[in-house]
Design a protein around this motif. Structure first.
Motif, PDB file in Angstrom:
ATOM      1  N   ASP A 516       0.764  -1.134  -0.068  1.00 43.36           N
ATOM      2  CA  ASP A 516       0.092  -0.065  -0.113  1.00 43.36           C
ATOM      3  C   ASP A 516       0.963   1.467   0.175  1.00 43.36           C
ATOM      4  O   ASP A 516       0.329   2.392  -0.267  1.00 43.36           O
ATOM      5  N   ARG A 517       2.125   1.091   0.295  1.00 44.40           N
ATOM      6  CA  ARG A 517       3.153   2.247   0.556  1.00 44.40           C
ATOM      7  C   ARG A 517       3.597   2.607  -0.966  1.00 44.40           C
ATOM      8  O   ARG A 517       3.479   1.793  -2.034  1.00 44.40           O
ATOM      9  N   ALA A 518       4.317   3.603  -1.141  1.00 46.86           N
ATOM     10  CA  ALA A 518       4.862   4.126  -2.323  1.00 46.86           C
ATOM     11  C   ALA A 518       5.887   3.188  -2.696  1.00 46.86           C
ATOM     12  O   ALA A 518       6.782   2.777  -1.771  1.00 46.86           O
ATOM     13  N   ARG A 548       0.242  11.035  -9.811  1.00 44.85           N
ATOM     14  CA  ARG A 548       0.827  10.673  -8.748  1.00 44.85           C
ATOM     15  C   ARG A 548       2.121  11.471  -7.961  1.00 44.85           C
ATOM     16  O   ARG A 548       2.955  11.975  -8.952  1.00 44.85           O
ATOM     17  N   ARG A 549       1.916  11.693  -6.835  1.00 42.46           N
ATOM     18  CA  ARG A 549       2.970  12.677  -6.188  1.00 42.46           C
ATOM     19  C   ARG A 549       4.339  11.740  -6.395  1.00 42.46           C
ATOM     20  O   ARG A 549       4.358  11.008  -5.524  1.00 42.46           O
ATOM     21  N   THR A 550       5.342  12.324  -7.045  1.00 42.73           N
ATOM     22  CA  THR A 550       6.554  11.642  -7.252  1.00 42.73           C
ATOM     23  C   THR A 550       7.724  12.422  -6.726  1.00 42.73           C
ATOM     24  O   THR A 550       7.592  13.433  -6.832  1.00 42.73           O
ATOM     25  N   GLN A 625       7.903   7.196   1.816  1.00 44.49           N
ATOM     26  CA  GLN A 625       6.996   6.352   1.199  1.00 44.49           C
ATOM     27  C   GLN A 625       5.515   6.786   1.841  1.00 44.49           C
ATOM     28  O   GLN A 625       4.732   6.200   1.290  1.00 44.49           O
ATOM     29  N   GLN A 629       3.749   9.029  -3.633  1.00 39.30           N
ATOM     30  CA  GLN A 629       3.217   7.844  -4.097  1.00 39.30           C
ATOM     31  C   GLN A 629       3.878   7.076  -5.171  1.00 39.30           C
ATOM     32  O   GLN A 629       3.658   5.799  -5.415  1.00 39.30           O
ATOM     33  N   HIS A 715      -5.283   6.900 -10.182  1.00 37.43           N
ATOM     34  CA  HIS A 715      -4.475   7.896  -9.232  1.00 37.43           C
ATOM     35  C   HIS A 715      -5.587   8.106  -7.974  1.00 37.43           C
ATOM     36  O   HIS A 715      -4.825   8.035  -7.108  1.00 37.43           O
ATOM     37  N   ILE A 718      -5.153   5.158  -5.728  1.00 35.48           N
ATOM     38  CA  ILE A 718      -3.777   4.538  -5.424  1.00 35.48           C
ATOM     39  C   ILE A 718      -3.142   5.051  -4.064  1.00 35.48           C
ATOM     40  O   ILE A 718      -2.601   4.591  -3.207  1.00 35.48           O
ATOM     41  N   ASP A 719      -3.914   6.446  -3.668  1.00 33.72           N
ATOM     42  CA  ASP A 719      -3.758   6.855  -2.227  1.00 33.72           C
ATOM     43  C   ASP A 719      -4.746   7.810  -2.135  1.00 33.72           C
ATOM     44  O   ASP A 719      -4.970   8.965  -2.245  1.00 33.72           O
TER      45      ASP A 719
END
Length: 740
Positions: A516-518, A548-550, A625, A629, A715, A718-719
């Motif tokens: 579930d984490r990045a 996604r926050r990258t 993490q 994401q 997206h 995913i978070d």
């Protein structure tokens, strides 16, 4: 917050178990050694093959052989019937051998040597020429065949051809029977038969046309059938009228009292109205319409007194009478003084019915006579046609036989003996050793040239195509290929972007549902200058493009390419965070790219080698993490970088960038090192691939980069954690404070 580190035994979940090496295919080995060097191999092979072939070609002089063929048919062709002139020979094999002996007899050879054509070719005169020809002449006649083969061998091809043709001409003058006169007489007789049959057929057709022209058509059957149908309908109407008269008792008696009969005018009743309830009347109306159209067409084509026009007019009158009779019968009417029909309440006017009955009988008789006349004419036409067909059949038989004899005459196959092949000009020597020797020399030179190039590829192997990568890294997943970028070509830029998106999609699929984490993606290489920093930057942009926050981390303390790219060489970064010299929230910085954040390399002058470890890297990545994401880490080469070896064991996936032209040995060492470090997942990205390799090895297509909205819904899933309006940097600082 510390990062959970799994045992090294579990980090090989993506690796396949070691299996026995498959059998080596020599052709594939040669292909891999020559791939990409085929042009060089061809040029070198040609350069060595040409002189070797020339040396072999000039070694020995050639000799040429020309040959001819004579056919001895067991039977002779016949004109119309088979008889004793064309029966099979009782001793065919003996006859065949006797003709073969005649071909090489002194008489035939001497006649050939004395011929003008052989003299013009430069053959030696008799008697020496005769001896030379008999020595070089070869005749063979297979026992179960029908052909005799002759050949002459001579150093000059023109003389060999002239000698064979001279032998055939002499044999033709002596052996072939003079049957031209018989064949000419037969051809003349067949031509006369053709003229006779053609004239008879034409007369029969003219007679059939004359009869058909009187009626305007040669197909009288349809008109005759129509007359028979009218005839049948008239009989039906006559029967109905007769029954109607019987019903009112009028079998020649006086008509009912018209004054006592109560009449009802029916002037408004039309055939069209009655046809709505009577199928027979409706059919007659439709037929009248068709006959009217045909009658109008015939009037435009022929004169008024033409038989076809008269017949159509009679058909129209017949149908009109039938419609009138049917209408009167259905209406049950009579005729008033003013000529209009009227309904009679007690009975039908018998006088009117008798008049209609007489009219119908006259029409029936006329129709019957017309049908019989048409039948007679049709029989006459069929008779003439049959006569023409029989004559045409005889004509075809004579014509087929005449054509066959003319073909046989043109090909010289009058009798049993025919020359099926004359001597040809030999362009290739029959006993020439030059070609084999030249071929051996060319093959030797070619083999040496190709072998030299293949030896270079075998002893100094490099990855030149993605297929080489698949074969050499069987236990490592090949994620994809990225082509070499041409900044001046927009299509090249689109192809690179599409390739990066393809790589990111494969990575998402491989890590889907694992945590579930990045996910942490470490990008490394076997050596320097392989484009790993560029791949890491483009991959991070691809993750950010999906919403996604990258976080992009520059951990390459030697190259520091990404820090220089974003002008963050002197700001806190990875080196400060991993040595606990700075807080994680202070080392993450915004970039001009939406949803993309950078942790630069930081101040590397304060880092000691013993301070870089997997535990510290895990402690650093744990809080990150929770906030981001997707995390992409650019490291130094795996074979000589401390930070790469520290990050590889804790990453969700390590992507090894292999550029085109990289030595195979260094890549295998890098993969072995990653396995030794206990890397969870290993993926290979083939960089700077050719466009042809991209098109053949992947399914990437050059399209416009419309990708942002595709992953919007994904997206959001995913978070789903709320941000509470905080930026990733602020959230990271809060998480760090809580952890402390």
């Amino acid at each position: 917050m510390s990062h959970d580190i799994t045992h090294a035994e579990d980090w090989h979940s993506d690796s396949e178990p070691e299996s026995e090496a498959p059998a080596v295919n020599p052709l594939l080995v040669v292909h891999r050694c020559l791939r990409g060097r085929y042009l060089l191999a061809i040029l070198l092979a040609v350069a060595l093959a040409v002189p070797s072939a020339i040396l072999g070609y000039i070694a020995l002089p050639p000799k040429f052989t020309s040959s001819g063929q004579v056919n001895i048919a067991p039977t002779r062709s016949y004109i119309m019937y088979q008889n004793e002139l064309n029966e099979p020979l009782s001793a065919y094999n003996s006859f065949l051998q006797s003709q073969a002996s005649m071909l090489q007899s002194y008489r035939v050879v001497d006649m050939a040597v004395n011929s003008d054509k052989l003299k013009e070719a430069g053959w030696a005169p008799a008697p020496q020429g005769t001896v030379d020809l008999m020595q070089s002449l070869k005749v063979s006649a297979p026992s179960r065949g029908q052909d005799i083969f002759i050949s002459v061998e001579h150093p000059e091809p023109a003389k060999a051809q002239a000698a064979v043709n001279a032998i055939l001409d002499a044999y033709s003058d002596i052996a072939i029977d003079k049957e031209e006169q018989t064949l000419t007489a037969t051809l003349k007789e067949l031509r006369e038969l053709k003229k006779k049959y053609a004239a008879e057929s034409e007369r029969a057709r003219q007679e059939a046309f004359r009869v058909a022209e009187l009626e305007g058509t040669d197909d009288l059957q349809a008109r005759r059938d129509a007359k028979h149908q009218h005839w049948a309908r008239l009989d039906t109407l006559i029967d109905e009228y007769t029954l109607e008269l019987v019903r009112f008792g009028d079998l020649g008696l006086d008509t009912p009292d018209d004054e006592a009969a109560e009449t009802i005018p029916i002037t408004d009743v039309t055939p069209e109205m009655l046809a709505q309830t009577d199928a027979e009347l409706a059919r007659l109306l439709n037929q009248r319409e068709q006959v009217e159209l045909e009658f109008a067409s015939l009037q435009r084509r022929y004169a008024e007194k033409h038989r076809a026009v008269i017949s159509a007019k009679h058909d129209l009158e017949t149908i009109e009478a039938m419609i009138e009779a049917r209408t009167a019968l259905l209406a049950g009417g009579t005729t008033l003084e003013n000529g209009s029909p009227a309904m009679s309440a007690p009975a039908v006017n018998a006088m009117y019915l008798r008049a209609q009955l007489e009219t119908l009988k006259q029409l029936r008789n006329t129709t019957k006579e017309e049908a019989r006349r048409l039948g007679t004419l049709q029989l006459q036409i069929e008779k003439y046609r049959d006569q023409a067909a029989r004559t045409d059949e005889q004509y075809d038989l004579a014509d087929a036989r005449l054509n066959a004899l003319e073909v046989e005459n043109r090909h010289g196959s009058i009798g049993r003996i025919s020359i099926t092949q004359r001597g040809f000009y030999p362009i290739q020597a029959s006993t020439d050793r030059r070609i084999p020797l030249a071929t051996i020399g060319a093959l030797g030179g070619t083999g040496i040239g190709i072998g030299l190039v293949a030896a270079i590829g075998f002893f100094f192997p490099k990855y030149r195509y993605i297929g080489d990568l698949n074969e050499a890294t069987r236990n490592v997943f090949v994620i994809g290929a990225v082509p070499e970028l041409d900044p001046a070509d927009p299509e090249s830029r689109e192809l690179v972007a599409a390739s990066i998106h393809q790589v990111r999609s494969v990575i998402d699929a491989r890590l889907l549902g694992t945590s579930d984490r990045a996910s942490v993606h470490v990008v490394t290489s076997a050596g320097a200058s392989e484009g790993k920093s560029t791949i890491a930057l483009r991959l991070a942009k691809s993750f950010a493009a999906t919403g996604r926050r990258t976080l992009l981390i520059d951990s390459d303390m030697i190259g520091r390419r990404l820090s220089n790219e974003f002008a963050m060489l002197d700001v806190p970064g990875f080196a400060d965070a991993v040595t606990a010299a700075g807080e994680a929230g202070q080392t993450v910085h915004d970039t001009p790219i939406r949803d993309l954040y950078l942790m630069p390399c930081g101040r590397t002058d304060r880092v000691e080698p013993e301070e870089i470890s997997a535990k510290r890297a895990g402690d650093l990545l744990g809080p990150l993490q929770e906030v981001f994401q997707a995390i992409v880490v650019d490291t130094g080469p795996i074979l000589g970088s401390l930070e790469a070896q520290a990050l590889a064991p804790i990453a969700d996936e390590v992507m090894l960038v292999v550029t085109r032209g990289r030595e195979v040995r260094s890549v295998k060492l890098a993969i072995d090192r990653l396995h030794q470090l206990g890397t969870r997942k290993i993926g290979v990205i083939f960089n700077r691939a050719t466009r042809h390799d991209i098109e053949r090895s992947t399914s990437i297509s050059v399209t416009s980069q419309r990708h942002t909205d595709v992953h919007a819904h994904w997206h959001e899933q995913i978070d789903p954690r709320p941000t509470n309006g905080q930026s990733p940097t602020a959230r990271l600082e809060s998480a760090t404070d809580y952890e402390n």
